[in-house]
Design a protein around this motif. Sequence first.
Motif, PDB file in Angstrom:
ATOM      1  N   ALA A   1       0.828  -1.208   0.000  1.00  0.00           N
ATOM      2  CA  ALA A   1       0.000   0.000   0.000  1.00  0.00           C
ATOM      3  C   ALA A   1       0.864   1.261   0.000  1.00  0.00           C
ATOM      4  CB  ALA A   1      -0.936  -0.011   1.212  1.00  0.00           C
ATOM      5  N   ILE A   2       1.928   1.246   0.782  1.00  0.00           N
ATOM      6  CA  ILE A   2       2.838   2.403   0.811  1.00  0.00           C
ATOM      7  C   ILE A   2       3.540   2.527  -0.539  1.00  0.00           C
ATOM      8  CG2 ILE A   2       4.962   3.310   1.848  1.00  0.00           C
ATOM      9  CD1 ILE A   2       3.967   2.008   4.503  1.00  0.00           C
ATOM     10  N   TYR A   3       4.036   1.429  -1.052  1.00  0.00           N
ATOM     11  CA  TYR A   3       4.748   1.426  -2.332  1.00  0.00           C
ATOM     12  C   TYR A   3       3.874   1.983  -3.461  1.00  0.00           C
ATOM     13  CZ  TYR A   3       7.536  -0.248  -6.261  1.00  0.00           C
ATOM     14  OH  TYR A   3       8.278  -0.318  -7.410  1.00  0.00           O
ATOM     15  N   THR A   4       2.602   1.590  -3.505  1.00  0.00           N
ATOM     16  CA  THR A   4       1.700   2.003  -4.574  1.00  0.00           C
ATOM     17  C   THR A   4       0.968   3.312  -4.269  1.00  0.00           C
ATOM     18  OG1 THR A   4      -0.116   0.659  -3.691  1.00  0.00           O
ATOM     19  CG2 THR A   4       1.325  -0.366  -5.372  1.00  0.00           C
TER      20      THR A   4
ATOM     21  N   ALA B   1      -5.045   3.061   4.891  1.00  0.00           N
ATOM     22  CA  ALA B   1      -5.998   3.293   5.983  1.00  0.00           C
ATOM     23  C   ALA B   1      -6.669   1.998   6.421  1.00  0.00           C
ATOM     24  CB  ALA B   1      -7.045   4.324   5.565  1.00  0.00           C
ATOM     25  N   ALA B   2      -7.088   1.191   5.452  1.00  0.00           N
ATOM     26  CA  ALA B   2      -7.746  -0.079   5.781  1.00  0.00           C
ATOM     27  C   ALA B   2      -6.780  -1.020   6.492  1.00  0.00           C
ATOM     28  CB  ALA B   2      -8.296  -0.730   4.514  1.00  0.00           C
ATOM     29  N   THR B   3      -5.531  -1.041   6.056  1.00  0.00           N
ATOM     30  CA  THR B   3      -4.535  -1.926   6.671  1.00  0.00           C
ATOM     31  C   THR B   3      -4.235  -1.496   8.098  1.00  0.00           C
ATOM     32  OG1 THR B   3      -3.586  -2.328   4.496  1.00  0.00           O
ATOM     33  CG2 THR B   3      -2.231  -2.917   6.389  1.00  0.00           C
ATOM     34  N   VAL B   4      -4.061  -0.206   8.305  1.00  0.00           N
ATOM     35  CA  VAL B   4      -3.797   0.300   9.658  1.00  0.00           C
ATOM     36  C   VAL B   4      -5.004   0.030  10.562  1.00  0.00           C
ATOM     37  CG1 VAL B   4      -3.381   2.397  11.015  1.00  0.00           C
ATOM     38  CG2 VAL B   4      -2.065   1.980   8.924  1.00  0.00           C
ATOM     39  N   ALA B   5      -6.203   0.251  10.046  1.00  0.00           N
ATOM     40  CA  ALA B   5      -7.408  -0.031  10.834  1.00  0.00           C
ATOM     41  C   ALA B   5      -7.497  -1.515  11.181  1.00  0.00           C
ATOM     42  CB  ALA B   5      -8.658   0.414  10.071  1.00  0.00           C
ATOM     43  N   PHE B   6      -7.207  -2.364  10.213  1.00  0.00           N
ATOM     44  CA  PHE B   6      -7.231  -3.802  10.462  1.00  0.00           C
ATOM     45  C   PHE B   6      -6.197  -4.182  11.518  1.00  0.00           C
ATOM     46  CE2 PHE B   6      -5.701  -8.118   9.665  1.00  0.00           C
ATOM     47  CZ  PHE B   6      -6.880  -8.826   9.822  1.00  0.00           C
ATOM     48  N   MET B   7      -5.007  -3.603  11.443  1.00  0.00           N
ATOM     49  CA  MET B   7      -3.970  -3.897  12.434  1.00  0.00           C
ATOM     50  C   MET B   7      -4.427  -3.489  13.840  1.00  0.00           C
ATOM     51  SD  MET B   7      -0.651  -2.745  10.179  1.00  0.00           S
ATOM     52  CE  MET B   7       0.514  -2.775  11.523  1.00  0.00           C
ATOM     53  N   ALA B   8      -5.168  -2.398  13.921  1.00  0.00           N
ATOM     54  CA  ALA B   8      -5.631  -1.917  15.224  1.00  0.00           C
ATOM     55  C   ALA B   8      -6.682  -2.833  15.835  1.00  0.00           C
ATOM     56  CB  ALA B   8      -6.185  -0.498  15.093  1.00  0.00           C
ATOM     57  N   VAL B   9      -7.601  -3.340  15.031  1.00  0.00           N
ATOM     58  CA  VAL B   9      -8.689  -4.176  15.570  1.00  0.00           C
ATOM     59  C   VAL B   9      -8.387  -5.663  15.527  1.00  0.00           C
ATOM     60  CG1 VAL B   9     -10.448  -2.448  15.037  1.00  0.00           C
ATOM     61  CG2 VAL B   9     -10.013  -4.296  13.409  1.00  0.00           C
ATOM     62  N   ASN B  10      -7.356  -6.048  14.792  1.00  0.00           N
ATOM     63  CA  ASN B  10      -7.047  -7.466  14.606  1.00  0.00           C
ATOM     64  C   ASN B  10      -6.997  -8.272  15.899  1.00  0.00           C
ATOM     65  OD1 ASN B  10      -4.655  -9.545  14.719  1.00  0.00           O
ATOM     66  ND2 ASN B  10      -5.552  -9.724  12.679  1.00  0.00           N
ATOM     67  N   PRO B  11      -6.307  -7.804  16.947  1.00  0.00           N
ATOM     68  CA  PRO B  11      -6.202  -8.647  18.149  1.00  0.00           C
ATOM     69  C   PRO B  11      -7.535  -8.999  18.813  1.00  0.00           C
ATOM     70  CG  PRO B  11      -4.529  -6.950  18.174  1.00  0.00           C
ATOM     71  CD  PRO B  11      -5.470  -6.615  17.046  1.00  0.00           C
TER      72      PRO B  11
END
Length: 165
Positions: free
Chosen positions: A46-49, A56-66
């Motif tokens: 996502a950063i590369y592209t 945003a979706a990846t960061v949000a997923f990382m936050a709620v994943n646990p």
Amino acid sequence: MEPTTHDEKAGHIGLRDRLEATFWERHANPWSAGTRILVYPVLMYAIYTRNRRLIAATVAFMAVNPVLFPRPERTDNYLSRIVLAEREWLDDGNETMGLDYPNVLNTLNVPVTVYAFAAAIRRKPVGTVLGTLGVMVLKLWWTDAIVKETSVTGRAPGENSVSAE
């Protein structure tokens, strides 16, 4: 596990302790641990592209994943054991960074992560891939080492607690 705080010994578990226990129990779901491992390459892509929505979706997923996945019925699988080992490692008062083994692996991961991010931002494909692989290898090496250090085995259906041999 034995009660460790005064409140737990007295039978009073505080809200913070209950939330922390829920966090670790749900994060021990193999889907949580497995997707958390795989989310890092997605973030680097996502950063590369320059895909802001994916970032945003990846960061949000990382936050709620646990806490996204339910408490697993069994934790006697490798992905659950790495989460249980990390919890035990931290509960035993161990750090995650340092010059001692296995924490040196996380310490080495800091410059590798910086390198991976810099390569992705500069759109250097080889550096992004190598940096991403380096981050993942070091993190999995650290988690594997603490699984071995703690001897966490997990629990199968019908067992009441996590066993550490």
